[in-house]
Design a protein around this motif. Sequence first.
Motif, PDB file in Angstrom:
ATOM      1  N   VAL A  95      29.424 -12.757  15.360  1.00 10.72           N
ATOM      2  CA  VAL A  95      29.185 -13.763  16.401  1.00 10.72           C
ATOM      3  C   VAL A  95      29.768 -15.107  15.986  1.00 10.72           C
ATOM      4  CG1 VAL A  95      27.375 -15.074  17.598  1.00 10.72           C
ATOM      5  CG2 VAL A  95      27.168 -12.591  17.346  1.00 10.72           C
ATOM      6  N   CYS A  96      29.571 -15.478  14.744  1.00 12.77           N
ATOM      7  CA  CYS A  96      30.089 -16.752  14.238  1.00 12.77           C
ATOM      8  C   CYS A  96      31.620 -16.765  14.262  1.00 12.77           C
ATOM      9  CB  CYS A  96      29.570 -16.983  12.825  1.00 12.77           C
ATOM     10  SG  CYS A  96      29.968 -18.605  12.168  1.00 12.77           S
ATOM     11  N   ALA A  97      32.256 -15.677  13.827  1.00 14.86           N
ATOM     12  CA  ALA A  97      33.718 -15.607  13.830  1.00 14.86           C
ATOM     13  C   ALA A  97      34.260 -15.720  15.245  1.00 14.86           C
ATOM     14  CB  ALA A  97      34.183 -14.308  13.176  1.00 14.86           C
ATOM     15  N   LEU A  98      33.626 -15.034  16.179  1.00 11.74           N
ATOM     16  CA  LEU A  98      34.060 -15.130  17.573  1.00 11.74           C
ATOM     17  C   LEU A  98      33.896 -16.545  18.108  1.00 11.74           C
ATOM     18  CD1 LEU A  98      32.678 -11.786  19.052  1.00 11.74           C
ATOM     19  CD2 LEU A  98      35.076 -12.412  18.679  1.00 11.74           C
ATOM     20  N   ALA A  99      32.799 -17.188  17.729  1.00 13.60           N
ATOM     21  CA  ALA A  99      32.569 -18.566  18.167  1.00 13.60           C
ATOM     22  C   ALA A  99      33.630 -19.507  17.615  1.00 13.60           C
ATOM     23  CB  ALA A  99      31.173 -19.033  17.743  1.00 13.60           C
ATOM     24  N   ILE A 100      33.992 -19.329  16.362  1.00 16.94           N
ATOM     25  CA  ILE A 100      35.019 -20.170  15.739  1.00 16.94           C
ATOM     26  C   ILE A 100      36.362 -19.988  16.437  1.00 16.94           C
ATOM     27  CG2 ILE A 100      36.382 -20.487  13.613  1.00 16.94           C
ATOM     28  CD1 ILE A 100      33.667 -21.681  13.288  1.00 16.94           C
ATOM     29  N   ILE A 101      36.687 -18.744  16.799  1.00 16.26           N
ATOM     30  CA  ILE A 101      37.965 -18.449  17.438  1.00 16.26           C
ATOM     31  C   ILE A 101      37.976 -18.912  18.897  1.00 16.26           C
ATOM     32  CG2 ILE A 101      39.463 -16.564  18.234  1.00 16.26           C
ATOM     33  CD1 ILE A 101      38.570 -15.049  15.659  1.00 16.26           C
ATOM     34  N   LEU A 102      36.899 -18.628  19.638  1.00 17.23           N
ATOM     35  CA  LEU A 102      36.875 -18.893  21.071  1.00 17.23           C
ATOM     36  C   LEU A 102      36.441 -20.311  21.431  1.00 17.23           C
ATOM     37  CD1 LEU A 102      35.327 -15.504  22.229  1.00 17.23           C
ATOM     38  CD2 LEU A 102      37.744 -16.167  22.230  1.00 17.23           C
ATOM     39  N   ALA A 103      35.604 -20.916  20.627  1.00 15.80           N
ATOM     40  CA  ALA A 103      35.079 -22.252  20.948  1.00 15.80           C
ATOM     41  C   ALA A 103      34.951 -23.083  19.674  1.00 15.80           C
ATOM     42  CB  ALA A 103      33.730 -22.126  21.649  1.00 15.80           C
ATOM     43  N   PRO A 104      36.085 -23.466  19.079  1.00 13.59           N
ATOM     44  CA  PRO A 104      36.013 -24.180  17.798  1.00 13.59           C
ATOM     45  C   PRO A 104      35.290 -25.529  17.887  1.00 13.59           C
ATOM     46  CG  PRO A 104      38.263 -24.128  18.636  1.00 13.59           C
ATOM     47  CD  PRO A 104      37.452 -23.244  19.518  1.00 13.59           C
ATOM     48  N   ASP A 105      35.458 -26.263  18.978  1.00 19.93           N
ATOM     49  CA  ASP A 105      34.780 -27.557  19.104  1.00 19.93           C
ATOM     50  C   ASP A 105      33.270 -27.384  19.192  1.00 19.93           C
ATOM     51  OD1 ASP A 105      37.153 -28.977  19.006  1.00 19.93           O
ATOM     52  OD2 ASP A 105      37.427 -28.917  21.187  1.00 19.93           O
ATOM     53  N   LEU A 106      32.834 -26.419  19.979  1.00 22.13           N
ATOM     54  CA  LEU A 106      31.400 -26.140  20.089  1.00 22.13           C
ATOM     55  C   LEU A 106      30.842 -25.693  18.743  1.00 22.13           C
ATOM     56  CD1 LEU A 106      28.800 -25.746  21.759  1.00 22.13           C
ATOM     57  CD2 LEU A 106      29.625 -23.429  22.261  1.00 22.13           C
ATOM     58  N   SER A 107      31.584 -24.822  18.053  1.00 24.35           N
ATOM     59  CA  SER A 107      31.142 -24.331  16.740  1.00 24.35           C
ATOM     60  C   SER A 107      30.989 -25.471  15.745  1.00 24.35           C
ATOM     61  CB  SER A 107      32.138 -23.311  16.198  1.00 24.35           C
ATOM     62  OG  SER A 107      32.246 -22.223  17.073  1.00 24.35           O
ATOM     63  N   LEU A 108      31.955 -26.371  15.731  1.00 25.01           N
ATOM     64  CA  LEU A 108      31.879 -27.518  14.825  1.00 25.01           C
ATOM     65  C   LEU A 108      30.697 -28.419  15.188  1.00 25.01           C
ATOM     66  CD1 LEU A 108      33.299 -28.901  12.417  1.00 25.01           C
ATOM     67  CD2 LEU A 108      34.521 -30.282  14.101  1.00 25.01           C
ATOM     68  N   GLY A 109      30.472 -28.613  16.482  1.00 20.22           N
ATOM     69  CA  GLY A 109      29.335 -29.431  16.921  1.00 20.22           C
ATOM     70  C   GLY A 109      28.004 -28.834  16.496  1.00 20.22           C
ATOM     71  N   ILE A 110      27.879 -27.521  16.633  1.00 23.92           N
ATOM     72  CA  ILE A 110      26.641 -26.852  16.219  1.00 23.92           C
ATOM     73  C   ILE A 110      26.463 -26.971  14.709  1.00 23.92           C
ATOM     74  CG2 ILE A 110      25.519 -24.598  15.980  1.00 23.92           C
ATOM     75  CD1 ILE A 110      26.761 -23.899  18.740  1.00 23.92           C
ATOM     76  N   GLN A 162      27.658 -29.199  12.737  1.00 26.26           N
ATOM     77  CA  GLN A 162      27.353 -30.594  12.388  1.00 26.26           C
ATOM     78  C   GLN A 162      25.885 -30.912  12.663  1.00 26.26           C
ATOM     79  OE1 GLN A 162      30.476 -33.245  13.364  1.00 26.26           O
ATOM     80  NE2 GLN A 162      29.166 -35.042  13.413  1.00 26.26           N
ATOM     81  N   SER A 163      25.337 -30.368  13.749  1.00 32.45           N
ATOM     82  CA  SER A 163      23.919 -30.625  14.049  1.00 32.45           C
ATOM     83  C   SER A 163      23.014 -29.951  13.012  1.00 32.45           C
ATOM     84  CB  SER A 163      23.571 -30.138  15.455  1.00 32.45           C
ATOM     85  OG  SER A 163      23.512 -28.727  15.515  1.00 32.45           O
ATOM     86  N   TRP A 164      23.435 -28.804  12.485  1.00 36.06           N
ATOM     87  CA  TRP A 164      22.641 -28.113  11.473  1.00 36.06           C
ATOM     88  C   TRP A 164      22.654 -28.857  10.147  1.00 36.06           C
ATOM     89  CZ3 TRP A 164      24.213 -22.259  12.132  1.00 36.06           C
ATOM     90  CH2 TRP A 164      23.700 -21.788  13.348  1.00 36.06           C
TER      91      TRP A 164
END
Length: 91
Positions: free
Chosen positions: A22-37, A39-41
Motif C-alpha cells: 500500500v505504501c509503495a503504491l501511494a508513493i508511486i501514485l500520489a507522491p505529494d500526498l504520501s510526503l504530506g502524510i 510529514q504529519s507523522w
Amino acid sequence: MKHDPMATANAMAVTVAFIAVVCALAIILAPDLSLGIAQSWFHGMDLSKVRTTVSPSMGSLLYGWITATIGGWLVGYVFASAYNMFAKKKK
C-alpha cells in the motif's frame, strides 16, 4: 493468553507485507500526498530535503518489501516469545 510465536510472526509478516505494498503504491501514485502524510507523522519535520524526483525502481521496491516482511516476521516472533516469557512470570 499464550501467543504462538510462529502464528504471531506469520500474521505480523503478512500485515507488514500488505502495508509495504500500500505504501509503495501511494508513493508511486500520489507522491505529494504520501510526503504530506509522512510529514504529519513526524510532527511536521521538513521532509522536503529527502524527497526524490526519481520514481523507485521495481528492484528497490521488491528489496524493501522482502526486507520489511522479514523484519515484520522477526518482530512478531520476538514479541510473542517475550510475551509468553513475561506471562509465565506473572503466574
